[in-house]
Design a protein around this motif. Structure first.
Motif, PDB file in Angstrom:
ATOM      1  N   LEU A   1      -5.960 -10.979   5.662  1.00  9.60           N
ATOM      2  CA  LEU A   1      -5.127  -9.790   5.598  1.00  9.60           C
ATOM      3  C   LEU A   1      -4.864  -9.176   6.969  1.00  9.60           C
ATOM      4  CD1 LEU A   1      -6.846  -8.040   2.544  1.00  9.60           C
ATOM      5  CD2 LEU A   1      -4.566  -9.058   2.535  1.00  9.60           C
ATOM      6  N   GLY A   2      -5.725  -9.480   7.924  1.00 12.83           N
ATOM      7  CA  GLY A   2      -5.611  -8.860   9.247  1.00 12.83           C
ATOM      8  C   GLY A   2      -6.060  -7.416   9.261  1.00 12.83           C
TER       9      GLY A   2
ATOM     10  N   VAL B   1       1.812  14.879   0.213  1.00 13.78           N
ATOM     11  CA  VAL B   1       2.692  13.943   0.907  1.00 13.78           C
ATOM     12  C   VAL B   1       2.445  12.545   0.371  1.00 13.78           C
ATOM     13  CG1 VAL B   1       2.724  15.349   3.010  1.00 13.78           C
ATOM     14  CG2 VAL B   1       1.078  13.457   2.811  1.00 13.78           C
ATOM     15  N   GLY B   2       3.448  11.690   0.510  1.00 16.53           N
ATOM     16  CA  GLY B   2       3.318  10.300   0.089  1.00 16.53           C
ATOM     17  C   GLY B   2       3.997   9.381   1.084  1.00 16.53           C
ATOM     18  N   THR B   3       3.322   8.317   1.449  1.00 18.72           N
ATOM     19  CA  THR B   3       3.896   7.369   2.400  1.00 18.72           C
ATOM     20  C   THR B   3       5.011   6.566   1.739  1.00 18.72           C
ATOM     21  OG1 THR B   3       2.435   5.512   1.837  1.00 18.72           O
ATOM     22  CG2 THR B   3       1.626   7.109   3.480  1.00 18.72           C
ATOM     23  N   GLU B   4       5.812   5.946   2.553  1.00 21.74           N
ATOM     24  CA  GLU B   4       6.702   4.903   2.066  1.00 21.74           C
ATOM     25  C   GLU B   4       5.848   3.703   1.651  1.00 21.74           C
ATOM     26  OE1 GLU B   4       9.764   5.379   1.585  1.00 21.74           O
ATOM     27  OE2 GLU B   4      10.532   6.820   3.055  1.00 21.74           O
ATOM     28  N   ILE B   5       6.448   2.715   1.000  1.00 20.32           N
ATOM     29  CA  ILE B   5       5.724   1.488   0.649  1.00 20.32           C
ATOM     30  C   ILE B   5       5.408   0.737   1.943  1.00 20.32           C
ATOM     31  CG2 ILE B   5       5.830  -0.719  -0.567  1.00 20.32           C
ATOM     32  CD1 ILE B   5       7.797   0.634  -2.517  1.00 20.32           C
ATOM     33  N   CYS B   6       4.137   0.442   2.143  1.00 25.59           N
ATOM     34  CA  CYS B   6       3.673  -0.199   3.381  1.00 25.59           C
ATOM     35  C   CYS B   6       3.119  -1.588   3.077  1.00 25.59           C
ATOM     36  CB  CYS B   6       2.592   0.651   4.046  1.00 25.59           C
ATOM     37  SG  CYS B   6       3.119   2.335   4.455  1.00 25.59           S
ATOM     38  N   ARG B   7       3.290  -2.487   4.004  1.00 26.60           N
ATOM     39  CA  ARG B   7       2.739  -3.835   3.825  1.00 26.60           C
ATOM     40  C   ARG B   7       1.301  -3.935   4.302  1.00 26.60           C
ATOM     41  NH1 ARG B   7       6.943  -7.033   7.297  1.00 26.60           N
ATOM     42  NH2 ARG B   7       6.563  -5.126   8.496  1.00 26.60           N
TER      43      ARG B   7
ATOM     44  N   ALA C   1       0.568   1.953   7.126  1.00 23.71           N
ATOM     45  CA  ALA C   1       0.183   3.176   6.415  1.00 23.71           C
ATOM     46  C   ALA C   1      -0.321   4.222   7.399  1.00 23.71           C
ATOM     47  CB  ALA C   1      -0.891   2.863   5.372  1.00 23.71           C
ATOM     48  N   ARG C   2      -1.031   3.794   8.435  1.00 20.24           N
ATOM     49  CA  ARG C   2      -1.499   4.737   9.451  1.00 20.24           C
ATOM     50  C   ARG C   2      -0.315   5.425  10.124  1.00 20.24           C
ATOM     51  NH1 ARG C   2      -5.899   5.044  12.670  1.00 20.24           N
ATOM     52  NH2 ARG C   2      -6.641   2.998  12.018  1.00 20.24           N
ATOM     53  N   GLN C   3       0.688   4.655  10.508  1.00 18.39           N
ATOM     54  CA  GLN C   3       1.867   5.241  11.147  1.00 18.39           C
ATOM     55  C   GLN C   3       2.509   6.284  10.237  1.00 18.39           C
ATOM     56  OE1 GLN C   3       4.330   1.863  12.084  1.00 18.39           O
ATOM     57  NE2 GLN C   3       3.099   1.260  13.858  1.00 18.39           N
ATOM     58  N   GLU C   4       2.599   5.957   8.950  1.00 19.33           N
ATOM     59  CA  GLU C   4       3.194   6.884   8.000  1.00 19.33           C
ATOM     60  C   GLU C   4       2.366   8.172   7.877  1.00 19.33           C
ATOM     61  OE1 GLU C   4       5.859   6.814   5.233  1.00 19.33           O
ATOM     62  OE2 GLU C   4       6.664   6.021   7.097  1.00 19.33           O
TER      63      GLU C   4
ATOM     64  N   ILE D   1       0.848  -1.196   0.000  1.00 20.15           N
ATOM     65  CA  ILE D   1       0.000   0.000   0.000  1.00 20.15           C
ATOM     66  C   ILE D   1       0.886   1.249   0.000  1.00 20.15           C
ATOM     67  CG2 ILE D   1      -1.690   1.356   1.310  1.00 20.15           C
ATOM     68  CD1 ILE D   1      -2.653  -1.237   2.562  1.00 20.15           C
ATOM     69  N   GLY D   2       0.502   2.202  -0.799  1.00 16.49           N
ATOM     70  CA  GLY D   2       1.071   3.542  -0.729  1.00 16.49           C
ATOM     71  C   GLY D   2      -0.062   4.546  -0.791  1.00 16.49           C
TER      72      GLY D   2
END
Length: 369
Positions: free
Chosen positions: A321-322, A54-60, A65-68, A8-9
């Motif tokens: 997916l959790g 802004v853009g997040t780093e690549i997230c799993r 993604a929330r942290q980003e 996810i980004g």
């Protein structure tokens, strides 16, 4: 076909606001110099100087993604605060005029202004873009063909642009109307293969319509630089929890489509014209409207369709997916309304667009600052 990574980004576009007036403030070039030192390439200028992306780093996962997003919103808020400014997340500003905004003086944006003339100046809108990692290009096209159907459902949850230049437009996503003026936008048609899509892009490049595939602005598109399917249909989400929810929904939709494809099944692709009809209904009425259930060929309340999407179509992949908690945040949105609904309630109570701006600033900071 190989299984997608489902990374996810998230990209978000924020408004830079002067809290003394509530108006947009053209200030990105000053913020950008400090931001690059703090956030490397995660903070960027956009077409107008009153906008910051802004853009997040690549997230799993959506949790990552929330942290980003929390980190980025906090950092940009702090950068703006150093100059006595604040940020807000909404698809349009409630009353600032597009005619008074300054274009960012970078070659890329001056080129857009030259190509699009007044349409570029008018593009004072703010969106959320969600990337989901799909490395196999043939499955990416398959997924785009099917995921188009669900895009209006998710737009209903994200609507945050009921106002335009101080007017209640009567629409929940006026941002969508403004962006529709751009060429190569809206719901994409169905493509038979990656080669067909690539051939279309190459023909446009050869005939000098576009420099490359980044100028295809579909609501759902293959990203030309990264192996992702990019969902561009949503207004920017005011609350960070809303942004995480829609990202989790798009990830789960792709996971479900992969599961069907792996088992030699699929979801029926529908005509673009009918999906566009659903998008119009989402733009006009948001959560309070009805969408077309194209399988049953009848109108169904949006809230019922969102429940069906989560409770029936996606339920078997959420625990794998959790991401059940992030996806089921949609139920809170259904109960309390989207950002557009909340803005309209505040305006109905106060009759004051300034009060709406103050609400947006406060909600953008929720869980962040």
């Amino acid at each position: 076909m190989n299984a997608p990574s489902l990374t996810i980004g998230i990209e978000e576009e924020y408004q830079i606001i002067d809290p003394a007036t509530g108006e947009l403030r053209s200030y990105i070039t000053q913020i950008l110099d400090e931001g690059k030192l703090l956030l490397k390439e995660q903070v960027k200028a956009e077409l107008h100087q009153s906008m910051v992306e802004v853009g997040t780093e690549i997230c799993r996962t959506p949790a990552e993604a929330r942290q980003e997003l929390v980190k980025l919103r906090r950092a940009v808020s702090e950068l703006a605060g150093r100059h006595g400014l604040v940020i807000a997340a909404a698809g349009t500003h409630p009353f600032s005029s597009w005619e008074k905004q300054e274009i960012t003086p970078f070659e890329r944006y001056l080129g857009v202004k030259q190509d699009m003339a007044d349409l570029a100046q008018q593009l004072l809108i703010f969106g959320t873009h969600v990337h989901v990692g799909i490395e196999d290009r043939e499955f990416l096209i398959d997924a785009m063909n099917v995921a188009r159907y669900f895009a209006p459902h998710v737009l209903c949850l994200s609507t945050s642009s009921p106002f335009w230049i101080g007017r209640n437009t009567g629409l929940k996503s006026y941002r969508s109307i403004i962006f529709r003026h751009f060429p190569r936008s809206g719901i994409p048609r169905r493509f038979g293969s990656w080669a067909e899509y690539e051939g279309m892009v190459e023909a446009m490049v050869k005939t000098r319509c576009i420099p490359d595939g980044t100028k295809i602005w579909y609501d759902v598109r293959p990203n030309w630089r990264y192996p992702t399917l990019e969902f561009r249909i949503c207004d920017v989400c005011t609350r960070v929890d809303e942004a995480v929810c829609i990202a989790a929904l798009f990830q789960a939709i792709i996971a479900k489509l992969w599961k069907l494809r792996r088992d030699n099944l699929t979801f029926r692709p529908y005509p673009t014209e009918l999906i566009e009809e659903n998008k119009w209904r989402a733009v006009r009425y948001g959560l309070d409207g009805k969408l077309l259930d194209l399988g049953k060929e009848k109108e169904v309340p949006v809230r019922d369709l969102v429940h069906e999407l989560i409770d029936w179509f996606l339920r078997d992949v959420l625990d794998e997916l959790g991401t059940r908690a992030e996806v089921e945040y949609a139920y809170k949105i259904l109960e309390g309304g989207s950002s557009a609904d909340r803005q309209l309630r505040t305006f109905g109570q106060t009759g004051d667009c300034r009060a709406v701006v103050e609400q947006l600033v406060a909600e953008t900071r929720e869980g962040v600052v």
